[in-house]
Design a protein around this motif. Structure first.
Motif, PDB file in Angstrom:
ATOM      1  N   GLY A  82       0.819  -1.215   0.000  1.00  0.00           N
ATOM      2  CA  GLY A  82       0.000   0.000   0.000  1.00  0.00           C
ATOM      3  C   GLY A  82       0.849   1.258   0.000  1.00  0.00           C
ATOM      4  N   ALA A  83       1.890   1.268   0.844  1.00  0.00           N
ATOM      5  CA  ALA A  83       2.777   2.433   0.908  1.00  0.00           C
ATOM      6  C   ALA A  83       3.510   2.627  -0.417  1.00  0.00           C
ATOM      7  CB  ALA A  83       3.776   2.250   2.050  1.00  0.00           C
ATOM      8  N   ALA A  84       3.972   1.526  -1.023  1.00  0.00           N
ATOM      9  CA  ALA A  84       4.730   1.615  -2.270  1.00  0.00           C
ATOM     10  C   ALA A  84       3.872   2.154  -3.414  1.00  0.00           C
ATOM     11  CB  ALA A  84       5.286   0.233  -2.625  1.00  0.00           C
ATOM     12  N   ILE A  85       2.639   1.671  -3.514  1.00  0.00           N
ATOM     13  CA  ILE A  85       1.759   2.119  -4.601  1.00  0.00           C
ATOM     14  C   ILE A  85       1.486   3.613  -4.500  1.00  0.00           C
ATOM     15  CG2 ILE A  85      -0.599   1.960  -5.502  1.00  0.00           C
ATOM     16  CD1 ILE A  85      -0.528  -1.020  -4.839  1.00  0.00           C
ATOM     17  N   ALA A  86       1.140   4.078  -3.303  1.00  0.00           N
ATOM     18  CA  ALA A  86       0.800   5.487  -3.130  1.00  0.00           C
ATOM     19  C   ALA A  86       2.004   6.389  -3.396  1.00  0.00           C
ATOM     20  CB  ALA A  86       0.262   5.720  -1.716  1.00  0.00           C
ATOM     21  N   CYS A  87       3.146   6.059  -2.796  1.00  0.00           N
ATOM     22  CA  CYS A  87       4.334   6.914  -2.946  1.00  0.00           C
ATOM     23  C   CYS A  87       4.843   6.923  -4.380  1.00  0.00           C
ATOM     24  CB  CYS A  87       5.435   6.456  -1.995  1.00  0.00           C
ATOM     25  SG  CYS A  87       5.091   6.810  -0.263  1.00  0.00           S
ATOM     26  N   GLN A  88       4.840   5.767  -5.024  1.00  0.00           N
ATOM     27  CA  GLN A  88       5.332   5.687  -6.391  1.00  0.00           C
ATOM     28  C   GLN A  88       4.444   6.489  -7.338  1.00  0.00           C
ATOM     29  OE1 GLN A  88       8.206   4.196  -6.864  1.00  0.00           O
ATOM     30  NE2 GLN A  88       8.317   4.689  -9.048  1.00  0.00           N
ATOM     31  N   GLY A 151      10.580  -0.331  -8.041  1.00  0.00           N
ATOM     32  CA  GLY A 151      11.794  -0.525  -8.823  1.00  0.00           C
ATOM     33  C   GLY A 151      13.026  -0.730  -7.962  1.00  0.00           C
ATOM     34  N   GLY A 152      12.837  -1.246  -6.760  1.00  0.00           N
ATOM     35  CA  GLY A 152      13.966  -1.482  -5.861  1.00  0.00           C
ATOM     36  C   GLY A 152      14.484  -0.228  -5.190  1.00  0.00           C
ATOM     37  N   GLN A 153      13.816   0.898  -5.394  1.00  0.00           N
ATOM     38  CA  GLN A 153      14.239   2.162  -4.789  1.00  0.00           C
ATOM     39  C   GLN A 153      13.318   2.509  -3.607  1.00  0.00           C
ATOM     40  OE1 GLN A 153      17.072   3.581  -6.012  1.00  0.00           O
ATOM     41  NE2 GLN A 153      17.108   1.815  -7.394  1.00  0.00           N
ATOM     42  N   ILE A 154      13.653   3.593  -2.914  1.00  0.00           N
ATOM     43  CA  ILE A 154      12.810   4.104  -1.836  1.00  0.00           C
ATOM     44  C   ILE A 154      12.228   5.442  -2.295  1.00  0.00           C
ATOM     45  CG2 ILE A 154      12.703   4.889   0.558  1.00  0.00           C
ATOM     46  CD1 ILE A 154      14.956   3.019   1.239  1.00  0.00           C
ATOM     47  N   PRO A 155      11.004   5.445  -2.820  1.00  0.00           N
ATOM     48  CA  PRO A 155      10.415   6.699  -3.308  1.00  0.00           C
ATOM     49  C   PRO A 155      10.158   7.668  -2.160  1.00  0.00           C
ATOM     50  CG  PRO A 155       8.780   4.939  -3.288  1.00  0.00           C
ATOM     51  CD  PRO A 155      10.086   4.302  -2.968  1.00  0.00           C
ATOM     52  N   LYS A 156      10.573   8.919  -2.345  1.00  0.00           N
ATOM     53  CA  LYS A 156      10.428   9.927  -1.297  1.00  0.00           C
ATOM     54  C   LYS A 156       9.471  11.015  -1.758  1.00  0.00           C
ATOM     55  CE  LYS A 156      14.944   9.096   0.794  1.00  0.00           C
ATOM     56  NZ  LYS A 156      16.228   9.698   1.262  1.00  0.00           N
ATOM     57  N   VAL A 157       8.484  11.269  -0.935  1.00  0.00           N
ATOM     58  CA  VAL A 157       7.474  12.282  -1.237  1.00  0.00           C
ATOM     59  C   VAL A 157       7.913  13.611  -0.631  1.00  0.00           C
ATOM     60  CG1 VAL A 157       5.043  12.915  -0.950  1.00  0.00           C
ATOM     61  CG2 VAL A 157       5.685  10.516  -1.224  1.00  0.00           C
ATOM     62  N   GLN A 158       7.648  14.707  -1.343  1.00  0.00           N
ATOM     63  CA  GLN A 158       8.005  16.023  -0.835  1.00  0.00           C
ATOM     64  C   GLN A 158       7.260  16.326   0.465  1.00  0.00           C
ATOM     65  OE1 GLN A 158       7.110  18.809  -3.948  1.00  0.00           O
ATOM     66  NE2 GLN A 158       8.693  18.016  -5.329  1.00  0.00           N
ATOM     67  N   ASP A 159       7.963  16.979   1.400  1.00  0.00           N
ATOM     68  CA  ASP A 159       7.351  17.318   2.681  1.00  0.00           C
ATOM     69  C   ASP A 159       6.164  18.252   2.520  1.00  0.00           C
ATOM     70  OD1 ASP A 159       9.154  15.742   4.000  1.00  0.00           O
ATOM     71  OD2 ASP A 159      10.519  17.377   4.509  1.00  0.00           O
ATOM     72  N   SER A 160       6.139  18.993   1.437  1.00  0.00           N
ATOM     73  CA  SER A 160       5.045  19.939   1.212  1.00  0.00           C
ATOM     74  C   SER A 160       3.789  19.265   0.681  1.00  0.00           C
ATOM     75  CB  SER A 160       5.492  21.032   0.229  1.00  0.00           C
ATOM     76  OG  SER A 160       5.880  20.447  -1.016  1.00  0.00           O
ATOM     77  N   SER A 161       3.879  17.999   0.326  1.00  0.00           N
ATOM     78  CA  SER A 161       2.732  17.301  -0.240  1.00  0.00           C
ATOM     79  C   SER A 161       1.659  17.075   0.831  1.00  0.00           C
ATOM     80  CB  SER A 161       3.169  15.952  -0.817  1.00  0.00           C
ATOM     81  OG  SER A 161       2.047  15.182  -1.212  1.00  0.00           O
ATOM     82  N   PRO A 162       0.380  17.252   0.480  1.00  0.00           N
ATOM     83  CA  PRO A 162      -0.707  16.982   1.440  1.00  0.00           C
ATOM     84  C   PRO A 162      -0.711  15.534   1.920  1.00  0.00           C
ATOM     85  CG  PRO A 162      -1.530  18.225  -0.444  1.00  0.00           C
ATOM     86  CD  PRO A 162      -0.131  17.808  -0.784  1.00  0.00           C
ATOM     87  N   PHE A 163      -0.086  14.636   1.157  1.00  0.00           N
ATOM     88  CA  PHE A 163      -0.041  13.231   1.548  1.00  0.00           C
ATOM     89  C   PHE A 163       0.616  13.055   2.910  1.00  0.00           C
ATOM     90  CE2 PHE A 163       2.360   9.174   1.527  1.00  0.00           C
ATOM     91  CZ  PHE A 163       1.289   8.298   1.503  1.00  0.00           C
TER      92      PHE A 163
END
Length: 350
Positions: A82-88, A151-163
């Protein structure tokens, strides 16, 4: 029934109170007294509740599964998916602050995790696979699926994102994770205690064959509880990813299934199925979170964490056992007075 329910909850509550008293003795009343910083409720105990929110969500779903005499070992992997799908999905967009994007990412993650949960339930209910085997398959494969998504990476979401507000925001000063967990607890309690659903769950868990003969669609109920468990795990993954601002397919939700099972057992729900206690599960989650802080506050090393959890489960299980309590209290019970036999002359005279 109410007295039985109260007795079940009494011992976990007692253990929680003991842990709170120990922490107050070591750190002072600041441990339990909340504070407001920058418009957000804080304090040691509030932070425990906030950190425990993802575990509570998973433990609530696990409680329903265990009530039907099942188990779900895949919740940690579903958390990661769930975390991977949303962040990616979010990092792949140009504007990570778009409301529609956040809503779509969260909705897609929840739909996928709910489908995964329903698949587990289908394997158990319709294909007759043992729950521990059916969910163990996804426990192993799930993290591989999460790695494929990222893709074997750790996707990082911007701190400013409402997520990120799902994990770091507040509503009326109360942290959002606590609000979400409390709403899910209230909703599940309402559905299982104010409708026939709870009785059907306990019937299926107590005797599936008798339930089927009585006309209860036990297979459909089994699929439903696994679906809810997958949905709760996906929501927990979203909160965890929002708090960190990233999704780690390898370590996200790692071994959280074990803590969820511990919380369910501490809360008084038997692994044999049947009666279940959602409020007891919530108390068990708070006990686990408080215990982790207690280990640090009293100066023990982090290596004591797993041993301490095992000790707490052992103590609560003994306290909940009527046989153990009877054995402990036996020396203090007064033996009933047996009247002396009547003299032989009186017996003969009668």
């Amino acid at each position: 029934m109410k007295n039985s329910y109260a007795r079940r909850l009494m011992w976990p509550v007692l253990v929680l109170l003991v842990l709170i008293v120990v922490n107050i003795a070591v750190t002072g009343f600041d441990f339990i007294v909340p504070s407001v910083n920058d418009g957000r409720l804080g304090g040691a105990f509030v932070n425990i509740l906030r950190r425990s929110a993802p575990l509570l969500l998973i433990a609530l779903g696990m409680t329903l599964v265990i009530a039907t005499k099942g188990i779900d070992l895949s919740v940690g992997a579903v958390y990661a998916i769930g975390a991977a799908i949303a962040c990616q999905m979010i990092i792949g967009a140009e504007d990570q602050s778009a409301t529609g994007l956040i809503f779509s990412a969260v909705a897609l993650a929840l739909v996928v995790t709910a489908v995964i949960g329903a698949w587990n339930g289908t394997m158990v209910a319709y294909f007759g696979i043992q729950p521990i085997v059916a969910t163990l398959i996804l426990m192993i494969a799930g993290r591989g699926i999460a790695q494929l998504v990222t893709g074997g990476q750790i996707p990082k979401v911007q701190d400013s994102s409402p997520f990120t507000q799902l994990g770091r925001g507040e509503i009326l000063t109360i942290p959002v994770p606590i609000v979400i967990a409390a709403l899910v607890l209230a909703l599940l309690a309402l559905l299982t205690r104010k409708t026939a659903l709870g009785m059907l769950l306990e019937s299926v868990g107590g005797n599936p064959e008798a339930s089927r003969l009585a006309g209860i669609r036990s297979k459909g109920i089994t699929v439903l509880v696994y679906l809810v468990c997958g949905l709760c795990a996906g929501l927990a993954g979203l909160i965890g990813a929002a708090n960190l601002g990233s999704a780690d397919a390898n370590n996200g939700g790692l071994w959280i299934e074990l803590d969820a099972i511990l919380a369910v057992v501490i809360g008084g729900t038997a692994l044999l199925g049947g009666r279940f206690y959602l409020l007891g599960t919530a108390i068990g989650v708070v006990i686990i979170g408080t215990l982790e802080d207690t280990i640090i506050n009293v100066g023990l090393s982090s290596q004591w964490q797993f041993t301490a959890k095992a000790i707490v489960v052992f103590v609560v299980a003994l306290l909940q056992s009527p046989e153990f309590r009877g054995w402990i209290l036996k020396p203090f019970k007064r033996k009933p007075e047996v009247p002396a036999p009547a003299p032989a002359e009186e017996v003969l005279a009668k």
